[in-house]
Motif scaffolding. Structure first.
Motif, PDB file in Angstrom:
ATOM      1  N   ASP A 165      25.921  62.609  31.716  1.00 28.31           N
ATOM      2  CA  ASP A 165      24.967  61.178  31.790  1.00 28.31           C
ATOM      3  C   ASP A 165      26.038  60.585  33.727  1.00 28.31           C
ATOM      4  O   ASP A 165      27.178  61.084  33.846  1.00 28.31           O
ATOM      5  CB  ASP A 165      25.690  60.372  30.915  1.00 28.31           C
ATOM      6  CG  ASP A 165      24.796  59.210  30.826  1.00 28.31           C
ATOM      7  OD1 ASP A 165      24.462  59.211  32.055  1.00 28.31           O
ATOM      8  OD2 ASP A 165      24.313  59.231  28.867  1.00 28.31           O
ATOM      9  N   ASP A 166      24.470  60.104  33.860  1.00 27.58           N
ATOM     10  CA  ASP A 166      24.696  59.267  35.071  1.00 27.58           C
ATOM     11  C   ASP A 166      25.746  58.296  35.124  1.00 27.58           C
ATOM     12  O   ASP A 166      26.669  57.434  35.425  1.00 27.58           O
ATOM     13  CB  ASP A 166      23.614  58.837  35.514  1.00 27.58           C
ATOM     14  CG  ASP A 166      22.625  59.884  36.293  1.00 27.58           C
ATOM     15  OD1 ASP A 166      23.461  61.280  36.643  1.00 27.58           O
ATOM     16  OD2 ASP A 166      21.779  60.358  36.195  1.00 27.58           O
ATOM     17  N   ALA A 167      25.818  57.504  33.310  1.00 27.30           N
ATOM     18  CA  ALA A 167      26.539  56.356  33.090  1.00 27.30           C
ATOM     19  C   ALA A 167      28.214  56.608  34.025  1.00 27.30           C
ATOM     20  O   ALA A 167      28.693  56.152  33.798  1.00 27.30           O
ATOM     21  CB  ALA A 167      26.667  55.936  31.329  1.00 27.30           C
ATOM     22  N   PHE A 168      29.163  57.771  33.803  1.00 26.33           N
ATOM     23  CA  PHE A 168      29.869  58.059  34.109  1.00 26.33           C
ATOM     24  C   PHE A 168      30.468  57.305  35.906  1.00 26.33           C
ATOM     25  O   PHE A 168      31.183  56.942  35.678  1.00 26.33           O
ATOM     26  CB  PHE A 168      30.011  59.865  34.399  1.00 26.33           C
ATOM     27  CG  PHE A 168      31.507  60.096  34.559  1.00 26.33           C
ATOM     28  CD1 PHE A 168      32.732  60.334  33.990  1.00 26.33           C
ATOM     29  CD2 PHE A 168      31.694  60.963  36.082  1.00 26.33           C
ATOM     30  CE1 PHE A 168      34.360  59.721  34.864  1.00 26.33           C
ATOM     31  CE2 PHE A 168      33.364  60.352  36.363  1.00 26.33           C
ATOM     32  CZ  PHE A 168      33.908  60.190  36.466  1.00 26.33           C
ATOM     33  N   TRP A 169      29.667  57.503  36.889  1.00 22.74           N
ATOM     34  CA  TRP A 169      28.968  57.287  38.011  1.00 22.74           C
ATOM     35  C   TRP A 169      29.280  55.351  38.291  1.00 22.74           C
ATOM     36  O   TRP A 169      28.692  54.767  37.466  1.00 22.74           O
ATOM     37  CB  TRP A 169      28.504  57.680  38.724  1.00 22.74           C
ATOM     38  CG  TRP A 169      28.557  59.139  38.674  1.00 22.74           C
ATOM     39  CD1 TRP A 169      27.217  60.050  38.067  1.00 22.74           C
ATOM     40  CD2 TRP A 169      29.779  60.020  39.542  1.00 22.74           C
ATOM     41  NE1 TRP A 169      27.783  61.161  37.880  1.00 22.74           N
ATOM     42  CE2 TRP A 169      29.465  61.262  38.699  1.00 22.74           C
ATOM     43  CE3 TRP A 169      30.671  59.424  39.964  1.00 22.74           C
ATOM     44  CZ2 TRP A 169      30.137  62.429  39.232  1.00 22.74           C
ATOM     45  CZ3 TRP A 169      31.650  60.861  40.295  1.00 22.74           C
ATOM     46  CH2 TRP A 169      30.631  62.517  40.376  1.00 22.74           C
ATOM     47  N   GLU A 170      30.088  55.011  38.442  1.00 23.65           N
ATOM     48  CA  GLU A 170      30.422  53.805  39.542  1.00 23.65           C
ATOM     49  C   GLU A 170      28.572  53.008  39.832  1.00 23.65           C
ATOM     50  O   GLU A 170      28.882  51.895  39.584  1.00 23.65           O
ATOM     51  CB  GLU A 170      31.012  53.289  40.270  1.00 23.65           C
ATOM     52  CG  GLU A 170      32.763  53.609  39.490  1.00 23.65           C
ATOM     53  CD  GLU A 170      33.179  52.363  38.557  1.00 23.65           C
ATOM     54  OE1 GLU A 170      32.767  51.731  38.252  1.00 23.65           O
ATOM     55  OE2 GLU A 170      33.851  52.508  38.065  1.00 23.65           O
TER      56      GLU A 170
END
Length: 239
Positions: A83-88
């Protein structure tokens, strides 16, 4: 479109475990950022031997990943996606920062300008794929990561503001781990895939001579969107 995202907390914990078990000097950077954390991405040490003489304006990175439906199974085994949510930060923001930094350091162009100019080039990057995940197997899991980046370069504005397509190429790389009960994090693999993709792109752009005005190029054709008209050129100059 991604389905059944990997658990972000579990993925980050896995990364911290890997680093904790690896001897290293200094303090570990916990920031999940491709563009700023060497744990994920290390710049390709590329610099051209024949610097270009054409300035370039790099447009914002376009993201077309959602146009592709990803498979949910392979040979009967389920596939889970990161998921892109992993990245800051947003993925496009990080990849764009990596791209512009590497282009700037490469000296393929003498200057990267902040707005399109009639005499300069326009580079249009598009993120075609940026996928992380894991697929189940009989003997555990395999993590994977894939990057695909399209690079188009438009020439100086001609009559009526039209720009010809001087360069158009798709670059990409896919990384797959060995089958294991605890495979390497796909978020680490994506940095490796991006580095190989970037290396291939820099070498290919250098070989195309697109940044050198005194070398003849094969023109691919007229641009088909906003940078193909004089009106759009004026709009770009106002950015």
């Amino acid at each position: 479109m991604t389905r059944s995202p990997l658990n972000v907390r579990a993925a980050l914990a896995g990364l911290l475990l890997v680093v904790a078990l690896t001897p290293a000097c200094g303090t570990f950077d916990h920031t999940a950022d491709l563009a700023t954390n060497d744990l994920f991405y290390v710049d390709v040490p590329f610099r051209t031997k024949a610097p270009g003489d054409r300035t370039v304006f790099v447009t914002p990175l376009r993201d077309v990943r959602k146009a592709t439906k990803l498979p949910e199974h392979e040979q009967g085994f389920p596939i889970t996606y990161g998921d892109d949510a992993f990245w800051e930060r947003p993925v496009t923001e990080m990849v764009a920062e990596v791209l512009t930094r590497q282009i700037g350091d490469s000296e393929l162009f003498p200057e990267m300008v902040t707005r399109a100019t009639p005499e300069g080039l326009v580079m249009r990057p598009t993120l075609v794929s940026f996928t992380t995940g894991a697929k189940e197997e009989l003997q555990g899991q395999r993590s994977f990561a894939e990057v695909a980046l399209r690079v188009e370069v438009l020439g100086p504005a001609g009559q009526g503001g039209r720009r010809e397509v001087l360069y158009d190429q798709l670059f990409g790389n896919r990384q797959v781990s060995e089958a294991s009960l605890r495979p390497i994090s796909p978020y680490l693999l994506i940095g490796r895939a991006l580095r190989i993709t970037m290396s291939e792109a820099l070498v290919a752009i250098d070989g195309s001579n697109v940044g050198r005005s005194n070398v003849p190029l094969e023109v691919l054709g007229p641009a088909d969107d906003e940078f193909g008209t004089g009106a759009a050129e004026a709009s770009a100059d106002k950015r």
